[in-house]
Write a protein that holds these residues in place. Structure first.
Motif, PDB file in Angstrom:
ATOM      1  N   ILE A   1       0.856  -1.185   0.000  1.00 32.64           N
ATOM      2  CA  ILE A   1       0.000   0.000   0.000  1.00 32.64           C
ATOM      3  C   ILE A   1       0.888   1.230   0.000  1.00 32.64           C
ATOM      4  N   SER A   2       0.758   2.072  -1.046  1.00 30.01           N
ATOM      5  CA  SER A   2       1.578   3.283  -1.174  1.00 30.01           C
ATOM      6  C   SER A   2       0.735   4.498  -0.834  1.00 30.01           C
ATOM      7  N   ILE A   3       1.077   5.156   0.295  1.00 26.15           N
ATOM      8  CA  ILE A   3       0.345   6.334   0.749  1.00 26.15           C
ATOM      9  C   ILE A   3       1.161   7.574   0.417  1.00 26.15           C
ATOM     10  N   PRO A   4       0.646   8.489  -0.418  1.00 22.30           N
ATOM     11  CA  PRO A   4       1.426   9.669  -0.802  1.00 22.30           C
ATOM     12  C   PRO A   4       1.668  10.611   0.373  1.00 22.30           C
ATOM     13  N   VAL A   5       2.885  11.158   0.461  1.00 26.52           N
ATOM     14  CA  VAL A   5       3.241  12.138   1.486  1.00 26.52           C
ATOM     15  C   VAL A   5       3.935  13.314   0.803  1.00 26.52           C
ATOM     16  N   ALA A   6       4.164  14.374   1.545  1.00 30.61           N
ATOM     17  CA  ALA A   6       4.800  15.560   0.977  1.00 30.61           C
ATOM     18  C   ALA A   6       6.236  15.262   0.568  1.00 30.61           C
ATOM     19  N   SER A   7       6.688  15.937  -0.465  1.00 35.67           N
ATOM     20  CA  SER A   7       8.038  15.677  -0.989  1.00 35.67           C
ATOM     21  C   SER A   7       9.138  16.074  -0.006  1.00 35.67           C
TER      22      SER A   7
ATOM     23  N   ILE B   1      -4.071   6.759  -3.279  1.00 36.94           N
ATOM     24  CA  ILE B   1      -3.373   5.625  -2.663  1.00 36.94           C
ATOM     25  C   ILE B   1      -3.382   4.477  -3.669  1.00 36.94           C
ATOM     26  N   GLN B   2      -2.229   3.849  -3.849  1.00 35.47           N
ATOM     27  CA  GLN B   2      -2.115   2.722  -4.781  1.00 35.47           C
ATOM     28  C   GLN B   2      -1.923   1.425  -4.002  1.00 35.47           C
ATOM     29  N   VAL B   3      -2.615   0.385  -4.433  1.00 27.54           N
ATOM     30  CA  VAL B   3      -2.583  -0.895  -3.729  1.00 27.54           C
ATOM     31  C   VAL B   3      -2.174  -2.005  -4.697  1.00 27.54           C
ATOM     32  N   LYS B   4      -1.235  -2.832  -4.263  1.00 25.26           N
ATOM     33  CA  LYS B   4      -0.835  -4.014  -5.020  1.00 25.26           C
ATOM     34  C   LYS B   4      -1.067  -5.248  -4.152  1.00 25.26           C
ATOM     35  N   PHE B   5      -1.530  -6.332  -4.777  1.00 26.87           N
ATOM     36  CA  PHE B   5      -1.769  -7.564  -4.024  1.00 26.87           C
ATOM     37  C   PHE B   5      -1.923  -8.736  -4.978  1.00 26.87           C
TER      38      PHE B   5
ATOM     39  N   PRO C   1      -3.908 -32.664 -16.211  1.00 23.91           N
ATOM     40  CA  PRO C   1      -4.190 -31.220 -16.258  1.00 23.91           C
ATOM     41  C   PRO C   1      -4.124 -30.606 -14.860  1.00 23.91           C
ATOM     42  N   TRP C   2      -3.464 -29.463 -14.757  1.00 21.91           N
ATOM     43  CA  TRP C   2      -3.377 -28.733 -13.497  1.00 21.91           C
ATOM     44  C   TRP C   2      -3.964 -27.342 -13.716  1.00 21.91           C
ATOM     45  N   VAL C   3      -4.899 -26.946 -12.851  1.00 23.32           N
ATOM     46  CA  VAL C   3      -5.558 -25.648 -12.979  1.00 23.32           C
ATOM     47  C   VAL C   3      -5.329 -24.840 -11.705  1.00 23.32           C
ATOM     48  N   ARG C   4      -4.952 -23.582 -11.885  1.00 25.90           N
ATOM     49  CA  ARG C   4      -4.706 -22.694 -10.750  1.00 25.90           C
ATOM     50  C   ARG C   4      -5.400 -21.360 -11.006  1.00 25.90           C
ATOM     51  N   TYR C   5      -5.973 -20.782  -9.946  1.00 28.52           N
ATOM     52  CA  TYR C   5      -6.666 -19.494 -10.041  1.00 28.52           C
ATOM     53  C   TYR C   5      -5.896 -18.432  -9.261  1.00 28.52           C
ATOM     54  N   ILE C   6      -5.759 -17.244  -9.854  1.00 27.70           N
ATOM     55  CA  ILE C   6      -5.042 -16.143  -9.208  1.00 27.70           C
ATOM     56  C   ILE C   6      -5.769 -14.835  -9.494  1.00 27.70           C
ATOM     57  N   THR C   7      -5.984 -14.037  -8.461  1.00 32.05           N
ATOM     58  CA  THR C   7      -6.491 -12.672  -8.628  1.00 32.05           C
ATOM     59  C   THR C   7      -5.414 -11.704  -8.169  1.00 32.05           C
ATOM     60  N   GLN C   8      -5.156 -10.685  -8.958  1.00 36.45           N
ATOM     61  CA  GLN C   8      -4.117  -9.718  -8.615  1.00 36.45           C
ATOM     62  C   GLN C   8      -4.613  -8.304  -8.916  1.00 36.45           C
ATOM     63  N   SER C   9      -3.905  -7.344  -8.370  1.00 31.79           N
ATOM     64  CA  SER C   9      -4.266  -5.946  -8.613  1.00 31.79           C
ATOM     65  C   SER C   9      -3.780  -5.514  -9.981  1.00 31.79           C
ATOM     66  N   GLY C  10      -4.581  -4.674 -10.629  1.00 31.78           N
ATOM     67  CA  GLY C  10      -4.159  -4.008 -11.856  1.00 31.78           C
ATOM     68  C   GLY C  10      -3.899  -2.555 -11.513  1.00 31.78           C
ATOM     69  N   GLU C  11      -4.671  -1.663 -12.099  1.00 30.74           N
ATOM     70  CA  GLU C  11      -4.627  -0.249 -11.717  1.00 30.74           C
ATOM     71  C   GLU C  11      -5.632  -0.050 -10.580  1.00 30.74           C
ATOM     72  N   TYR C  12      -5.157  -0.219  -9.366  1.00 28.39           N
ATOM     73  CA  TYR C  12      -6.015  -0.229  -8.177  1.00 28.39           C
ATOM     74  C   TYR C  12      -5.700   1.023  -7.357  1.00 28.39           C
ATOM     75  N   GLU C  13      -6.583   2.016  -7.395  1.00 31.38           N
ATOM     76  CA  GLU C  13      -6.310   3.307  -6.773  1.00 31.38           C
ATOM     77  C   GLU C  13      -7.507   3.792  -5.963  1.00 31.38           C
ATOM     78  N   ILE C  14      -7.202   4.404  -4.816  1.00 31.94           N
ATOM     79  CA  ILE C  14      -8.242   4.944  -3.926  1.00 31.94           C
ATOM     80  C   ILE C  14      -7.890   6.388  -3.601  1.00 31.94           C
ATOM     81  N   ARG C  15      -8.803   7.283  -3.937  1.00 33.56           N
ATOM     82  CA  ARG C  15      -8.578   8.702  -3.649  1.00 33.56           C
ATOM     83  C   ARG C  15      -9.008   9.011  -2.222  1.00 33.56           C
ATOM     84  N   THR C  16      -8.398  10.027  -1.643  1.00 28.72           N
ATOM     85  CA  THR C  16      -8.705  10.394  -0.266  1.00 28.72           C
ATOM     86  C   THR C  16      -9.111  11.861  -0.182  1.00 28.72           C
ATOM     87  N   ASN C  17      -9.736  12.214   0.931  1.00 29.98           N
ATOM     88  CA  ASN C  17     -10.119  13.606   1.162  1.00 29.98           C
ATOM     89  C   ASN C  17      -8.891  14.472   1.475  1.00 29.98           C
TER      90      ASN C  17
END
Length: 454
Positions: free
Chosen positions: A341-347, A407-411, A438-454
């Protein structure tokens, strides 16, 4: 001397030319020439297919590229005085296709990408040095992959059967063209053998999500891909069935389980499209090794899998505090891994003091963000993070810029698909009758996953 060497090397190749497409007078859709240039625009390789584009066009191309880059209008397609230049930059070389006809731009650019794939397969790395060291092989490949400006064979595995990087060291024997060149199955060779026959299928879904500052979902979609690795003997026929809503509806089984409505489906060339259009069965003779069988999109509403709440408070003119809550909104039996989880802060933030209830958090000045990492995030859990930063100067524009950046989230969530897609069956049929695993596997991952804040 180099030209004689190339002709000598090519003379051992079996003639595999297809009949050229019939062209109407004054109308063609073919590439005139392929260039490989260094970064200064000097020609390394020039293959003229139709005789209507002189080598001097390379000089005009590099001038136009410089002009457009200076003007901030760089484009992979340049039109100038009735000539179209289509190019890609890879490492320290340009791959350039030039034409005077109305070509299919997407198809030509795709062909340039296939050139990169093939050259990389042959030379490990595609760069100026590898092209100069293997110019004979490069010319052979250009001759086989395109004929009179029309793409021909672009599968590296097939090309390697009759174009060898060390052909001069081989015994001269009479060879026949591989079946893949003359048969409809151009992506698979004959005579493939494995002691253990296996098929691995990964169903990978990437979640693209944008949440506004009020908590509303502005955009959500699922981008899926069926990634396969096949290690099968002979020429097997594979059949794959999914819980496709259109298929289940036609069979009268729509209410007997979860189904998904797939959009924008794109298939590998091995899939029999006529069969799919007829009964929605995915039937194919697979390439050997790894490939993407199909991709799809699902545009339905997606509930945020990991929800983030972030509040900031300036306790003084030179200090800011963050309170971040992360909550997983999927079933308890699943767990997200490698959450970031990347939380933006001041430079100009300094002296971070961070405390997290789970995982670790570090300030990354180069990203102007606080990066919170959680290795394992079970479903139905909530974790908290508190952080304090010192600010040499606090300004209104700084606060505004922080709030504008989301805020950007990867998972990654293994053994889980957010859409509910399921592989109903995966069958392998081969004339010798062997049993494949045959072997089958399922995976869910983040793409462009962004959450704006106040």
């Amino acid at each position: 001397e180099r030209e004689r060497e190339r002709e000598s090397s090519c003379s051992s190749c079996v003639s595999r030319r297809k009949r050229r497409p019939k062209e109407e007078e004054g109308f063609t859709m073919a590439t005139s020439a392929i260039f490989i240039l260094d970064m200064k625009g000097k020609v390394i390789i020039y293959r003229d297919y139709r005789g209507d584009v002189p080598i001097s066009y390379a000089d005009r191309f590099i001038e136009k590229v410089a002009e457009l880059e200076d003007a901030g209008k760089a484009s992979p397609i340049i039109q100038d005085e009735g000539v179209t230049y289509l190019y890609l930059q890879h490492s320290n070389v340009y791959l350039l296709a030039v034409t005077k006809s109305n070509v299919n731009a997407a198809s030509t650019v795709y062909f340039l990408h296939k050139l990169i794939d093939v050259f990389t397969k042959y030379f490990e790395q595609l760069e100026e040095e590898s092209v100069r060291d293997n110019f004979v092989t490069v010319y052979e490949l250009l001759d086989e992959m395109m004929d009179f400006g029309y793409p021909q064979f672009t599968e590296a595995n097939i090309l390697q059967e009759f174009i060898k990087t060390e052909a001069q060291k081989m015994d001269v024997v009479e060879r026949k063209a591989p079946m893949a060149v003359t048969n409809a199955v151009s992506w698979r060779s004959e005579g493939i053998k494995y002691k253990k026959n296996e098929v691995f299928l990964d169903v990978v879904e990437s979640v693209n999500l944008l949440v506004n500052a009020n908590g509303g979902v502005v955009r959500s979609e699922i981008m899926g891909a069926l990634k396969m690795r096949t290690y099968l003997t002979g020429m097997p026929e594979c059949k794959l069935g999914l819980n496709d809503r259109v298929l289940l509806e036609s069979q009268g089984k729509l209410g007997k389980g979860k189904s998904v409505e797939l959009e924008d489906m794109k298939f590998h060339q091995c899939v029999r499209l006529a069969r799919f259009e007829n009964d929605r069965t995915i039937s194919f003779v697979p390439p050997d090794g790894a490939f993407d069988l199909m991709t799809y999109r699902i545009g339905s509403h997606v509930k945020p899998l990991i929800w983030i709440e972030c509040t900031s408070n300036s306790s003084s003119a030179s200090r800011v505090e963050f309170l971040v809550k992360a909550r997983s909104q999927f079933k308890e039996r699943s767990a997200a891994t490698n959450v970031e989880i990347s939380i933006p802060v001041a430079s100009d933030a300094t002296a971070p003091v961070v405390k997290a209830s789970q995982g670790s958090a570090d300030y990354a000045p180069e990203k102007e963000a606080l990066v919170w990492k959680i290795k394992n995030f079970p479903g139905g859990k909530e974790f908290m993070l508190r952080a304090k930063f010192s600010l040499p100067t606090i300004r209104e524009d700084t606060e505004v810029s922080i709030k504008k950046r989301p805020i950007q989230v990867k998972f990654e969530i293994p053994y889980f698909t957010v859409s509910g897609i399921q592989v109903r069956y995966l069958k392998v049929i081969e004339k010798s009758g062997y049993q494949a695993l045959p072997w089958v596997r399922y995976i869910t991952q983040s793409g462009e996953y962004e959450i704006r804040t106040n």
